[in-house]
Design a protein around this motif. Structure first.
Motif, PDB file in Angstrom:
ATOM      1  N   SER A  71     -12.765   6.973 -16.673  1.00 25.62           N
ATOM      2  CA  SER A  71     -13.774   6.564 -15.692  1.00 25.62           C
ATOM      3  C   SER A  71     -13.477   5.168 -15.144  1.00 25.62           C
ATOM      4  N   ILE A  72     -12.926   4.304 -16.010  1.00 21.41           N
ATOM      5  CA  ILE A  72     -12.547   2.969 -15.559  1.00 21.41           C
ATOM      6  C   ILE A  72     -11.472   3.063 -14.476  1.00 21.41           C
ATOM      7  N   ALA A  73     -10.472   3.912 -14.721  1.00 23.07           N
ATOM      8  CA  ALA A  73      -9.395   4.100 -13.743  1.00 23.07           C
ATOM      9  C   ALA A  73      -9.945   4.695 -12.445  1.00 23.07           C
ATOM     10  N   PHE A  74     -10.881   5.639 -12.570  1.00 29.03           N
ATOM     11  CA  PHE A  74     -11.473   6.280 -11.391  1.00 29.03           C
ATOM     12  C   PHE A  74     -12.273   5.278 -10.568  1.00 29.03           C
ATOM     13  N   MET A  75     -13.098   4.471 -11.232  1.00 28.30           N
ATOM     14  CA  MET A  75     -13.904   3.482 -10.523  1.00 28.30           C
ATOM     15  C   MET A  75     -13.023   2.412  -9.891  1.00 28.30           C
ATOM     16  N   PHE A  76     -12.004   1.987 -10.620  1.00 27.16           N
ATOM     17  CA  PHE A  76     -11.085   0.969 -10.110  1.00 27.16           C
ATOM     18  C   PHE A  76     -10.401   1.452  -8.828  1.00 27.16           C
ATOM     19  N   THR A  77      -9.883   2.674  -8.860  1.00 34.52           N
ATOM     20  CA  THR A  77      -9.216   3.241  -7.687  1.00 34.52           C
ATOM     21  C   THR A  77     -10.196   3.401  -6.526  1.00 34.52           C
ATOM     22  N   GLY A  78     -11.431   3.805  -6.861  1.00 35.49           N
ATOM     23  CA  GLY A  78     -12.446   3.992  -5.827  1.00 35.49           C
ATOM     24  C   GLY A  78     -12.801   2.693  -5.123  1.00 35.49           C
ATOM     25  N   VAL A  79     -12.930   1.602  -5.892  1.00 34.29           N
ATOM     26  CA  VAL A  79     -13.256   0.299  -5.297  1.00 34.29           C
ATOM     27  C   VAL A  79     -12.128  -0.153  -4.372  1.00 34.29           C
ATOM     28  N   LEU A  80     -10.879  -0.043  -4.844  1.00 35.41           N
ATOM     29  CA  LEU A  80      -9.750  -0.448  -4.009  1.00 35.41           C
ATOM     30  C   LEU A  80      -9.680   0.397  -2.741  1.00 35.41           C
ATOM     31  N   GLY A  81      -9.866   1.714  -2.897  1.00 35.17           N
ATOM     32  CA  GLY A  81      -9.805   2.614  -1.748  1.00 35.17           C
ATOM     33  C   GLY A  81     -10.887   2.329  -0.727  1.00 35.17           C
ATOM     34  N   PHE A  82     -12.119   2.125  -1.195  1.00 34.16           N
ATOM     35  CA  PHE A  82     -13.228   1.830  -0.285  1.00 34.16           C
ATOM     36  C   PHE A  82     -12.986   0.499   0.430  1.00 34.16           C
ATOM     37  N   GLY A  83     -12.487  -0.489  -0.298  1.00 29.88           N
ATOM     38  CA  GLY A  83     -12.205  -1.790   0.298  1.00 29.88           C
ATOM     39  C   GLY A  83     -11.134  -1.706   1.372  1.00 29.88           C
ATOM     40  N   VAL A  84     -10.088  -0.908   1.124  1.00 28.75           N
ATOM     41  CA  VAL A  84      -9.023  -0.742   2.120  1.00 28.75           C
ATOM     42  C   VAL A  84      -9.580  -0.072   3.375  1.00 28.75           C
ATOM     43  N   ILE A  85     -10.444   0.925   3.192  1.00 29.62           N
ATOM     44  CA  ILE A  85     -11.055   1.609   4.344  1.00 29.62           C
ATOM     45  C   ILE A  85     -11.886   0.626   5.169  1.00 29.62           C
ATOM     46  N   MET A  86     -12.703  -0.188   4.499  1.00 24.57           N
ATOM     47  CA  MET A  86     -13.524  -1.164   5.216  1.00 24.57           C
ATOM     48  C   MET A  86     -12.646  -2.222   5.895  1.00 24.57           C
ATOM     49  N   TYR A  87     -11.542  -2.553   5.275  1.00 25.23           N
ATOM     50  CA  TYR A  87     -10.595  -3.488   5.895  1.00 25.23           C
ATOM     51  C   TYR A  87     -10.070  -2.919   7.208  1.00 25.23           C
ATOM     52  N   LEU A  88      -9.654  -1.645   7.183  1.00 21.01           N
ATOM     53  CA  LEU A  88      -9.112  -1.013   8.382  1.00 21.01           C
ATOM     54  C   LEU A  88     -10.177  -0.828   9.459  1.00 21.01           C
ATOM     55  N   LEU A  89     -11.402  -0.524   9.038  1.00 19.48           N
ATOM     56  CA  LEU A  89     -12.472  -0.284  10.004  1.00 19.48           C
ATOM     57  C   LEU A  89     -13.043  -1.580  10.578  1.00 19.48           C
ATOM     58  N   VAL A  90     -13.184  -2.594   9.747  1.00 17.77           N
ATOM     59  CA  VAL A  90     -13.890  -3.809  10.158  1.00 17.77           C
ATOM     60  C   VAL A  90     -12.931  -4.979  10.404  1.00 17.77           C
ATOM     61  N   GLU A  91     -12.223  -5.385   9.361  1.00 18.51           N
ATOM     62  CA  GLU A  91     -11.430  -6.616   9.464  1.00 18.51           C
ATOM     63  C   GLU A  91     -10.320  -6.544  10.507  1.00 18.51           C
ATOM     64  N   VAL A  92      -9.611  -5.429  10.543  1.00 18.69           N
ATOM     65  CA  VAL A  92      -8.511  -5.302  11.506  1.00 18.69           C
ATOM     66  C   VAL A  92      -9.029  -5.481  12.933  1.00 18.69           C
ATOM     67  N   ASN A  93     -10.172  -4.887  13.223  1.00 22.28           N
ATOM     68  CA  ASN A  93     -10.726  -4.969  14.574  1.00 22.28           C
ATOM     69  C   ASN A  93     -11.343  -6.327  14.879  1.00 22.28           C
TER      70      ASN A  93
END
Length: 363
Positions: free
Chosen positions: A308-330
């Protein structure tokens, strides 16, 4: 946009440590004890990533201020400098505040206050100055306030640092204030505030300012062969709570500053390494990953496990990358248009490459 690979890798390390610390807290945290060291201690000690973020921010602001104040500081260029910093931080930060208020009020996944006072202090970067708003909305936002306060103060610090001697004196004063604060009876507002972390920012700025001389010293003395194992060992050591934690954070962040400087010579400009590509992406998205570090609450199990630790860790990184592409890049594209100026020479770092925090992208 040119980016500094060593800085992005350092940001990736910092945000990975912070994220591991948040998602791994619980009774099932793996332990492999060898004396005073724990093989998995880097997870329990991952909060030191914030101190590393502050070092990175100071270093990157050395790049920025070198350009912005090359002709001296005036009201005009200070205003422009401050506005650039705000436009770098505010869009993704404000959006994350709105998202967290919505998540907390609708889904109740985190018991955090979201009253008008909490929102106002957060949007004005003053929430870390009050006990009752310090950890409200999101437990990581306190460092955003600290960073913004540093950005606004840095030009005045630069005015004091006219040469090596004056810089060392300023650094010594900041160090003395930090140590005095650590061992005082003051509350968290002071012990986790700008005064006690200013030494890390100033140290990071100094690393950039004197990087040529420091690199010569590192190469001459082979200091990297001491700093690297020392850093890894400190990450795995058992750290008691209280004042020792703060001194530990400061020490390990300072050691990492030496490693970060040397990384510029180690990481190739062009690399086909998939691991390096992933690290660079995480580093670029580190600010968004940090802003949404508690998003794992959506899937947090009642009984944590290594899986579960590995799953949550991957989920946080993945969500952050998505928000980076959607928000920060623009938002960075819009900021670049707003501050369109002469092309920065090849090899230098662009504005979009700083922070930390923990923010300045950072992060």
């Amino acid at each position: 946009m040119n980016r500094n690979a060593a800085i992005d890798v350092s940001r990736a390390l910092a945000v990975i440590l912070v994220t591991l610390f948040h998602v791994s807290r619980g009774p099932s945290l793996p332990v492999y004890q060898v004396g005073d060291f724990n093989l998995f201690g880097f997870m329990a000690n991952g909060w030191v990533g914030v101190g590393i973020f502050f070092i990175i921010s100071g270093y990157c602001m050395g790049m920025s201020t070198e350009r912005d104040f090359s002709g001296g500081m005036t009201l005009s260029n200070y205003t422009r400098y401050s506005f650039k910093r705000m436009l770098r931080i505010i869009p993704p930060y404000y959006i994350s505040i709105a998202i967290w208020v919505l998540i907390i009020d609708v889904y109740h996944i985190a018991p955090k206050p979201t009253e008008l006072r909490d929102i106002i202090t957060h949007v004005t970067f003053s929430h870390n100055l009050f006990q009752d708003t310090f950890f409200s909305i999101s437990g990581v936002f306190w460092s955003i306030g600290v960073e913004m306060q540093f950005y606004l103060l840095l030009p005045f610090i630069i005015l004091l640092c006219r040469g090596t001697i004056s810089f060392l004196m300023v650094l010594l004063v900041c160090l003395s204030v930090s140590i005095a604060t650590y061992y005082s009876n003051l509350g968290i507002v002071y012990k986790w505030g700008l005064l006690n972390y200013l030494v890390l920012f100033v140290y990071g700025w100094g690393i950039y300012k004197y990087k040529s001389s420091l690199l010569y010293f590192i190469n001459k003395t082979k200091a990297i062969y001491i700093a690297t194992p020392a850093f890894l060992l400190l990450l795995s050591v058992n750290v008691d709570s209280g004042n020792q934690q703060k001194m530990y954070e400061m020490g390990i962040a300072i050691i990492y500053g030496v490693i970060m400087l040397k990384l510029n010579d180690v990481i190739p400009e062009e690399s086909r390494s998939k691991l390096l590509f992933v690290l660079l992406l995480i580093g670029q998205a580190s600010f968004s990953i940090y802003l949404y570090n508690y998003i794992y609450h959506f899937v947090m199990p009642r009984t944590p496990s290594p899986f579960s630790i590995a799953f949550m860790f991957t989920g946080v990184l993945g969500f952050g990358v998505i928000m980076y592409l959607l928000v920060e890049v623009n938002t960075e594209k819009m900021r670049a248009k707003f501050f369109k100026k002469k092309r920065v020479p090849s090899g230098s770092s662009m504005d979009g490459n700083y922070s930390a925090t923990v923010t300045d992208k950072s992060q």
